[in-house]
Design an enzyme around this catalytic site. Structure first.
Site, short mmCIF file in Angstrom:
data_model
loop_
_atom_site.label_atom_id
_atom_site.label_comp_id
_atom_site.label_asym_id
_atom_site.label_seq_id
_atom_site.Cartn_x
_atom_site.Cartn_y
_atom_site.Cartn_z
N ASP A 17 0.86 -1.19 0.00
CA ASP A 17 0.00 0.00 0.00
C ASP A 17 0.90 1.24 0.00
O ASP A 17 1.12 1.88 1.03
CB ASP A 17 -0.89 -0.03 1.25
CG ASP A 17 -2.05 0.95 1.15
OD1 ASP A 17 -2.27 1.51 0.07
OD2 ASP A 17 -2.73 1.16 2.17
N GLU A 99 -6.52 5.03 -8.98
CA GLU A 99 -7.79 5.56 -8.48
C GLU A 99 -8.42 6.62 -9.37
O GLU A 99 -7.73 7.52 -9.87
CB GLU A 99 -7.58 6.14 -7.08
CG GLU A 99 -8.85 6.51 -6.37
CD GLU A 99 -8.75 6.31 -4.87
OE1 GLU A 99 -9.58 6.89 -4.16
OE2 GLU A 99 -7.85 5.59 -4.41
N LYS A 135 -9.63 1.90 -9.36
CA LYS A 135 -10.08 2.04 -7.98
C LYS A 135 -11.21 3.07 -7.90
O LYS A 135 -11.06 4.21 -8.34
CB LYS A 135 -8.89 2.50 -7.12
CG LYS A 135 -8.70 1.74 -5.84
CD LYS A 135 -7.42 2.20 -5.19
CE LYS A 135 -7.49 1.92 -3.71
NZ LYS A 135 -6.31 2.45 -3.02
N THR A 159 -13.13 0.63 -3.31
CA THR A 159 -12.46 1.07 -2.10
C THR A 159 -13.42 1.82 -1.19
O THR A 159 -14.60 1.98 -1.51
CB THR A 159 -11.24 1.93 -2.48
OG1 THR A 159 -10.48 2.23 -1.31
CG2 THR A 159 -11.66 3.23 -3.15
N PHE A 181 -11.90 -1.40 4.67
CA PHE A 181 -10.92 -0.60 5.40
C PHE A 181 -10.93 -0.94 6.89
O PHE A 181 -11.69 -0.36 7.68
CB PHE A 181 -11.21 0.89 5.20
CG PHE A 181 -10.60 1.46 3.95
CD1 PHE A 181 -10.34 0.68 2.84
CD2 PHE A 181 -10.27 2.81 3.89
CE1 PHE A 181 -9.76 1.22 1.70
CE2 PHE A 181 -9.69 3.36 2.75
CZ PHE A 181 -9.44 2.57 1.65
#
Length: 334
Positions: A17, A99, A135, A159, A181
């Protein structure tokens, strides 16, 4: 005895990440995820200034003389995300997540259009779309956009996922991968209750465990990738998840820790569980979302946070572009 990271790799795909290429080189993950915050951090590192400068100047050239500063910066951000993505794919054997602008989170059509552009940039560079995950925030509108993209062979990573309703809607839409998350869920509960939680009782861990078992029970192909960890205890409690995306700091801690890692998530166990199946249409999604204060708060907060990170990056890029333009002018005058 093998360290925890070595053992984890045998039961779960480890994803880095980060947007920092040096960290990716060091830990050699299968895949890598990025977001505006990570790209912003990487873009401020001196070793990546050349990438930033080249991307900015090319974006200005391609946007044309009449383009607004906002249009140039928007193009530069997308190109920068792809530039880092391409560098990452030179290192990792698997996929990179790139993203979509978080400000499009409630805009299905805008999200699809942006995803098409990002994929076209990768494909122009000779990168197969199979190596890229787009994303997208797991709003109802984002999930619908991802459903369209998946049918076109563009794979997605949903996400900012905090609730079972989001996870089920993604699975029913045929999404490739979701990123629940963990740490942000824990943050919310600690603030709301004032309590500390042991890893096995961590609300984020329990949420991902529930989603994983639901998916495996009903045979969904959507992959579960736990994300946003606060400590290695959360990670070890999710050993066996399809994937886990982990920051360089926690990867280092796992690598430095010895002990026996027990697999906690297993599809064979999930298959025996008594779980009720739920069909999630928009009305059900909205009702379940409204009833879940944590998911409501964290989704909204997460979108705002990614949007602000993007604005920060745009400001940095604007400042750097002004410096580059000034330098060109001085050079020309000389």
């Amino acid at each position: 005895m093998a360290n925890l990271l070595e053992q984890l790799r045998k039961m779960t795909v480890v994803v880095a990440d980060t947007g920092d290429l040096a960290s990716i080189e060091k830990f050699k993950p299968q895949d890598t995820t990025t977001n505006p915050s990570l790209i912003t951090a990487a873009a401020q590192m001196p070793e990546y200034q050349v990438i930033v400068d080249e991307t900015l100047l090319q974006a200005k050239k391609d946007a044309g003389e009449s383009a607004s500063k906002a249009a140039i910066l928007s193009l530069a951000f997308d190109r920068l995300a792809v530039s880092f993505g391409k560098k990452i794919l030179d290192i990792v054997p698997g996929r990179v997540s790139t993203e979509v602008d978080a400000r499009l989170s409630y805009d299905t059509e805008g999200t699809v259009k942006k995803a098409h552009f990002l994929i076209s940039e990768y494909e122009k560079a000779g990168i197969d779309r199979k190596r890229v995950l787009i994303k997208i925030a797991a709003t109802w509108e984002g999930i619908r956009a991802a459903e369209i993209l998946e049918k076109e062979g563009i794979h997605c990573n949903l996400t900012l996922l905090f609730g079972l309703h989001q996870a089920i809607a993604c699975a029913e839409a045929g999404i490739t991968l979701i990123s629940p998350f963990v740490g942000r869920i824990l943050d919310w509960y600690k603030k709301d209750t004032g309590k500390d939680y042991a890893p096995a009782e961590d609300p984020g861990v329990l949420s991902v465990t529930t989603i994983y078992n639901y998916y495996k029970k009903f045979g969904y192909k959507t992959e579960v990738m736990g994300a946003s960890f606060r400590n290695i205890g959360e990670i070890t409690e999710l050993a066996g998840s399809d994937l886990l995306t982990i920051s360089p700091g926690l990867l280092k801690e796992l690598e430095a820790t010895e002990g026996t890692l027990v697999r906690k998530l297993d599809p064979a166990n999930a298959a025996t569980m008594d779980i009720t199946k739920i069909t999630v249409d928009k009305a059900t999604f909205d009702a379940m979302h409204a009833a879940d204060r944590m998911a409501t708060d964290k989704l909204s907060e997460g979108i705002d946070g990614f949007a602000k990170a993007l604005e920060t990056l745009e400001a940095l890029l604007a400042n750097r572009l002004a410096q580059l333009e000034s330098g060109v002018a001085v050079g020309a005058a000389a």
